[in-house]
Motif scaffolding. Structure first.
Motif, PDB file in Angstrom:
ATOM      1  N   ALA A 156       0.821  -1.217   0.000  1.00 48.93           N
ATOM      2  CA  ALA A 156       0.000   0.000   0.000  1.00 48.93           C
ATOM      3  C   ALA A 156       0.854   1.266   0.000  1.00 48.93           C
ATOM      4  N   CYS A 157       2.103   1.165   0.473  1.00 46.40           N
ATOM      5  CA  CYS A 157       2.988   2.334   0.503  1.00 46.40           C
ATOM      6  C   CYS A 157       3.570   2.667  -0.871  1.00 46.40           C
ATOM      7  N   ALA A 158       3.521   1.725  -1.805  1.00 44.44           N
ATOM      8  CA  ALA A 158       4.169   1.909  -3.105  1.00 44.44           C
ATOM      9  C   ALA A 158       3.555   3.068  -3.872  1.00 44.44           C
ATOM     10  N   ARG A 159       4.411   3.833  -4.510  1.00 41.45           N
ATOM     11  CA  ARG A 159       3.951   4.955  -5.315  1.00 41.45           C
ATOM     12  C   ARG A 159       4.207   4.735  -6.806  1.00 41.45           C
ATOM     13  N   ARG A 160       5.263   3.999  -7.152  1.00 44.65           N
ATOM     14  CA  ARG A 160       5.622   3.840  -8.560  1.00 44.65           C
ATOM     15  C   ARG A 160       5.639   2.383  -9.009  1.00 44.65           C
ATOM     16  N   GLU A 161       6.364   1.528  -8.260  1.00 46.49           N
ATOM     17  CA  GLU A 161       6.501   0.157  -8.740  1.00 46.49           C
ATOM     18  C   GLU A 161       6.717  -0.833  -7.602  1.00 46.49           C
ATOM     19  N   ILE A 162       6.292  -2.042  -7.848  1.00 44.55           N
ATOM     20  CA  ILE A 162       6.467  -3.168  -6.930  1.00 44.55           C
ATOM     21  C   ILE A 162       6.951  -4.351  -7.755  1.00 44.55           C
ATOM     22  N   THR A 163       8.003  -5.015  -7.285  1.00 46.50           N
ATOM     23  CA  THR A 163       8.433  -6.274  -7.910  1.00 46.50           C
ATOM     24  C   THR A 163       8.522  -7.320  -6.818  1.00 46.50           C
ATOM     25  N   LEU A 164       7.898  -8.456  -7.067  1.00 45.33           N
ATOM     26  CA  LEU A 164       7.820  -9.511  -6.070  1.00 45.33           C
ATOM     27  C   LEU A 164       8.230 -10.837  -6.687  1.00 45.33           C
ATOM     28  N   THR A 165       9.087 -11.582  -6.001  1.00 47.63           N
ATOM     29  CA  THR A 165       9.435 -12.939  -6.426  1.00 47.63           C
ATOM     30  C   THR A 165       9.157 -13.890  -5.270  1.00 47.63           C
ATOM     31  N   THR A 166       8.581 -15.022  -5.579  1.00 47.67           N
ATOM     32  CA  THR A 166       8.313 -16.033  -4.558  1.00 47.67           C
ATOM     33  C   THR A 166       8.096 -17.379  -5.249  1.00 47.67           C
ATOM     34  N   PRO A 167       8.547 -18.467  -4.634  1.00 48.40           N
ATOM     35  CA  PRO A 167       8.303 -19.777  -5.246  1.00 48.40           C
ATOM     36  C   PRO A 167       6.889 -20.288  -5.014  1.00 48.40           C
ATOM     37  N   TYR A 168       6.264 -19.840  -3.922  1.00 53.34           N
ATOM     38  CA  TYR A 168       4.956 -20.384  -3.538  1.00 53.34           C
ATOM     39  C   TYR A 168       3.990 -19.226  -3.315  1.00 53.34           C
ATOM     40  N   PHE A 169       3.026 -19.117  -4.223  1.00 50.35           N
ATOM     41  CA  PHE A 169       2.102 -17.989  -4.222  1.00 50.35           C
ATOM     42  C   PHE A 169       0.677 -18.507  -4.059  1.00 50.35           C
ATOM     43  N   VAL A 170       0.233 -18.554  -2.810  1.00 47.86           N
ATOM     44  CA  VAL A 170      -1.170 -18.871  -2.510  1.00 47.86           C
ATOM     45  C   VAL A 170      -1.626 -17.815  -1.498  1.00 47.86           C
ATOM     46  N   PRO A 171      -1.858 -16.593  -1.949  1.00 53.42           N
ATOM     47  CA  PRO A 171      -2.088 -15.480  -1.032  1.00 53.42           C
ATOM     48  C   PRO A 171      -3.473 -15.541  -0.399  1.00 53.42           C
ATOM     49  N   ASP A 172      -3.593 -14.914   0.765  1.00 54.07           N
ATOM     50  CA  ASP A 172      -4.928 -14.717   1.304  1.00 54.07           C
ATOM     51  C   ASP A 172      -5.513 -13.458   0.669  1.00 54.07           C
ATOM     52  N   ALA A 173      -6.755 -13.145   1.019  1.00 51.56           N
ATOM     53  CA  ALA A 173      -7.429 -12.004   0.389  1.00 51.56           C
ATOM     54  C   ALA A 173      -6.708 -10.695   0.680  1.00 51.56           C
ATOM     55  N   THR A 174      -6.053 -10.607   1.852  1.00 51.48           N
ATOM     56  CA  THR A 174      -5.351  -9.379   2.232  1.00 51.48           C
ATOM     57  C   THR A 174      -4.284  -9.021   1.209  1.00 51.48           C
ATOM     58  N   VAL A 175      -3.442  -9.977   0.868  1.00 55.84           N
ATOM     59  CA  VAL A 175      -2.342  -9.722  -0.060  1.00 55.84           C
ATOM     60  C   VAL A 175      -2.846  -9.622  -1.495  1.00 55.84           C
ATOM     61  N   LEU A 176      -3.765 -10.507  -1.878  1.00 53.52           N
ATOM     62  CA  LEU A 176      -4.278 -10.494  -3.244  1.00 53.52           C
ATOM     63  C   LEU A 176      -4.918  -9.155  -3.582  1.00 53.52           C
ATOM     64  N   GLU A 177      -5.771  -8.672  -2.711  1.00 60.63           N
ATOM     65  CA  GLU A 177      -6.453  -7.406  -2.980  1.00 60.63           C
ATOM     66  C   GLU A 177      -5.484  -6.234  -2.905  1.00 60.63           C
ATOM     67  N   ALA A 178      -4.459  -6.310  -2.061  1.00 62.09           N
ATOM     68  CA  ALA A 178      -3.464  -5.238  -1.996  1.00 62.09           C
ATOM     69  C   ALA A 178      -2.712  -5.128  -3.315  1.00 62.09           C
ATOM     70  N   LEU A 179      -2.336  -6.269  -3.896  1.00 61.39           N
ATOM     71  CA  LEU A 179      -1.643  -6.257  -5.184  1.00 61.39           C
ATOM     72  C   LEU A 179      -2.539  -5.703  -6.293  1.00 61.39           C
ATOM     73  N   CYS A 180      -3.777  -6.157  -6.311  1.00 64.71           N
ATOM     74  CA  CYS A 180      -4.701  -5.685  -7.355  1.00 64.71           C
ATOM     75  C   CYS A 180      -4.999  -4.198  -7.206  1.00 64.71           C
ATOM     76  N   SER A 181      -5.198  -3.747  -5.983  1.00 59.84           N
ATOM     77  CA  SER A 181      -5.505  -2.326  -5.786  1.00 59.84           C
ATOM     78  C   SER A 181      -4.311  -1.461  -6.139  1.00 59.84           C
ATOM     79  N   ALA A 182      -3.104  -1.935  -5.882  1.00 56.64           N
ATOM     80  CA  ALA A 182      -1.914  -1.177  -6.268  1.00 56.64           C
ATOM     81  C   ALA A 182      -1.853  -1.031  -7.787  1.00 56.64           C
ATOM     82  N   ALA A 183      -2.103  -2.117  -8.498  1.00 50.78           N
ATOM     83  CA  ALA A 183      -2.104  -2.050  -9.960  1.00 50.78           C
ATOM     84  C   ALA A 183      -3.201  -1.125 -10.466  1.00 50.78           C
ATOM     85  N   HIS A 184      -4.379  -1.179  -9.859  1.00 48.38           N
ATOM     86  CA  HIS A 184      -5.497  -0.326 -10.284  1.00 48.38           C
ATOM     87  C   HIS A 184      -5.185   1.163 -10.094  1.00 48.38           C
TER      88      HIS A 184
END
Length: 478
Positions: A323-351
Motif C-alpha cells: 500500500a505504501c508503493a507509489r511507482r513500482e512493486i516487484t515480487l518474487t516467490t516460489p509459492y504464491f497462494v495469497p490470502d485475500a489481504t495480499v491479493l487485494e493489496a496487489l490488485c488495488s496497487a495495480a489499479h
C-alpha cells in the motif's frame, strides 16, 4: 442395523467437527468453507485430515514460553531492538506505515548504520559464510530449516567443528522435519562430539503431543547465521547445494542472500536466541550482545513470525508495504497462494497505477501450489499486474522491492504455510543502493522468464482452469 450404526456414527462425527470449526474464532470464513468442503467431499478421510492438520496451536506451554522468552529479551537486551521514535527519524514518510507495522509484531524497530553485500550466487554465499566462520573469534550461531549432507552442508558442519576446536562457542540448530536426515547423519554427531552446542527445532520424536495439541506440520522455516555479533546472513537459502539433490528434477534452486553488518546483526541474533531458548534451557546471561553502527549505513529492522505470534501478521505486513508503493512493486516467490489481504493489496496497487510485477517458477516442486497459484492469474492480470514464470530452475528467492528504495527479503513465501504455520525471519530495509542491487537481480530473473498475458490464461483449456480453481478452493487450508 450395521448401516444405521455407521450412518449415525458418520453424522455424529460430522456434527462434532462442524461444531468445532464453527466455534473457532481464528478461522477466516474462507478457511471454514474450505474445511467444510474437505469434510463433505472426503467423509471419513476428511475427519482424519482435519485431526492432523486442522489446528494451529503449539499449546499453552509453548505460547507461555514464547512470551517469557521475548519478555526476557526485552528486559535484558531491549536497547538492541531499537526505539519507536526511530521510524520517524530514519524512514521516509511514505514508507513509515510499513515499518511501524513490522515493529508491532515482535517489537523490533528500525536501527541505523547498517551495510549489506548482495551475494553473486550460491558459491559465493557458501565461500563467504565459511570464511566468516573460520574468522570467528567468540561465537557462531546458525539455524536452518533444511540442512543437507551435501557439499554445502558438510562444509558448513566442518567449519563449525574447526571453530569449536579453536575455542569459539558454536550453536547449531535445525528443523526436525526439514533437516531430519542430516540430524540422523554422522555429521550431526561429529559436531556434537566436537563440542558444538546442538538443538532441534520442533523435533519429530513427540508424535503424540503433536497429534493431540497441534498440527503435525508446524515447522521452523528460518535461515539465520550470526557471527560475533558483527555479521549476519539473511535471505532464502538453506544449508544445501543449489542442485538440491532431494528434488533434483527442479534444480537448480535459485536463491538470494545478503551479508549484513551493523546493528541489524544484533536483532537477527535476538531472533535466533528466541528459538534457541524455546529448545534449550540456556540462560541469556551466557550471551554478550553488542551492536556497532557503520557510518553512512542505512536503516533496517528484523521481523519474525510464527504460530506463537498473532495471526495474520505477515500478510498484513506485505499488504502495508504494498500500500505504501507509489511507482513500482516487484515480487518474487516460489509459492504464491495469497490470502485475500495480499491479493487485494496487489490488485488495488495495480489499479491505482503502480507497476506491479510478479515472478514465479514455471515448474514448481509442489503441483498443488502451482495449480492454486495459477488460479489467481486472471484476476491479477485483469487488474494490470505483470506476471512472469522463471524457466531455468526453481526460483526460490523471496523478495519484495518498492519504488527502488525499500526491500523486504527473508524466508517467508506468499502462502498460507508461511503466513500461519511456519516460523519465519525477514528483514526490511530502506536504501537506494541495496534495493537497486536486488532490483537488478529481479530483472535478471525476469529476463530468464516467460511472460504471461491475460489472453494466455483465457486460452487455457477448461479442464486446466477447473482444476486450478478446485485446488484454490482449499487454498486457505493448504
Amino acid at each position: 442395523m450395521t448401516a444405521l450404526i455407521l450412518l449415525s456414527l458418520h453424522i455424529l462425527i460430522l456434527v462434532t467437527f462442524t461444531t468445532r470449526i464453527l466455534l473457532r474464532d481464528d478461522l477466516s470464513p474462507q478457511a471454514r468453507l474450505a474445511w467444510f468442503v474437505v469434510l463433505m467431499v472426503l467423509p471419513y478421510t476428511g475427519f482424519l485430515i482435519y485431526f492432523l492438520f486442522g489446528e494451529i496451536d503449539l499449546g499453552n506451554k509453548a505460547n507461555t514460553r514464547h512470551e517469557m522468552t521475548f519478555g526476557l529479551i526485552r528486559e535484558r537486551a531491549g536497547s538492541l531492538m531499537g526505539a519507536p521514535e526511530n521510524t520517524d527519524r530514519m524512514i521516509d514518510l511514505t514508507y513509515r506505515p510499513a515499518f511501524r507495522y513490522a515493529a508491532s509484531i515482535n517489537g523490533f524497530h528500525p536501527v541505523d548504520g547498517n551495510k549489506a553485500e548482495l551475494m553473486a550466487d550460491a558459491a559465493e554465499t557458501t565461500a563467504r559464510l565459511i570464511a566468516d566462520i573460520d574468522a570467528a573469534e567468540n561465537y557462531v550461531h546458525v539455524l536452518y530449516y533444511i540442512w543437507l549432507d551435501d557439499t554445502t552442508g558438510v562444509d558448513v558442519a566442518q567449519a563449525l567443528i574447526r571453530a569449536t576446536k579453536r575455542g569459539v562457542v558454536c550453536r547449531a540448530m535445525a528443523d526436525g522435519l526439514g533437516s531430519r536426515a542430516f540430524i540422523k547423519s554422522p555429521h550431526w554427531q561429529a559436531m556434537k562430539d566436537a563440542g558444538v552446542k546442538m538443538a532441534v527445532a520442533l523435533p519429530l520424536d513427540q508424535p503424540v503431543r503433536a497429534l493431540l495439541t497441534s498440527r503435525i506440520d508446524l515447522r521452523n522455516h528460518r535461515k539465520i547465521t550470526v557471527i560475533d555479533s558483527k555479521v549476519t546472513y539473511c535471505g532464502s537459502s538453506n544449508c544445501a547445494d543449489p542442485e538440491f539433490r532431494v528434488k533434483p528434477k527442479y534444480a537448480p534452486w535459485i536463491d538470494i542472500m545478503l551479508r549484513f553488518e551493523g546493528p541489524i546483526v544484533a536483532q537477527n541474533e535476538l531472533l535466533f536466541l528466541s528459538d534457541w531458548f524455546q529448545a534449550t534451557d540456556e540462560n541469556l546471561d551466557d550471551f554478550m550482545l553488542t551492536a556497532t553502527s557503520i557510518e553512512g549505513g542505512f536503516p533496517a529492522q528484523i521481523m519474525g513470525d510464527g504460530p506463537t505470534e498473532r495471526k495474520g501478521a505477515t500478510p498484513q505486513l506485505f499488504a502495508n508495504l504494498i500500500a505504501c508503493a507509489r511507482r513500482e512493486i516487484t515480487l518474487t516467490t516460489p509459492y504464491f497462494v495469497p490470502d485475500a489481504t495480499v491479493l487485494e493489496a496487489l490488485c488495488s496497487a495495480a489499479h491505482r497505477g503502480v507497476d506491479v510485477t510478479l515472478v514465479f517458477p514455471k515448474n514448481n516442486d509442489s503441483w498443488i501450489v502451482a495449480a492454486a497459484s495459477r488460479s489467481y492469474y486472471r484476476k491479477l492480470l485483469q487488474a494490470g499486474c505483470h506476471i512472469f514464470e522463471y524457466k531455468p530452475g526453481l526460483l526460490h528467492a523471496k523478495t519484495l522491492t518498492v519504488d527502488d528504495k525499500v526491500s523486504l527479503i527473508g524466508s517467508s513465501n506468499l502462502d498460507i504455510r508461511s503466513f500461519d504455520l511456519n516460523y519465519e525471519n525477514n528483514l526490511m530495509l530502506q536504501d537506494d543502493e541495496v534495493t537497486g542491487g536486488i532490483c537488478d537481480r529481479q530483472m535478471a530473473y525476469i529476463e530468464d522468464s516467460d511472460p504471461l498475458y491475460l489472453q494466455d490464461v483465457l486460452d487455457w483449456p477448461y479442464r486446466k482452469r477447473i482444476w486450478n480453481n478446485v485446488i484454490a478452493t482449499i487454498g486457505p487450508i493448504l
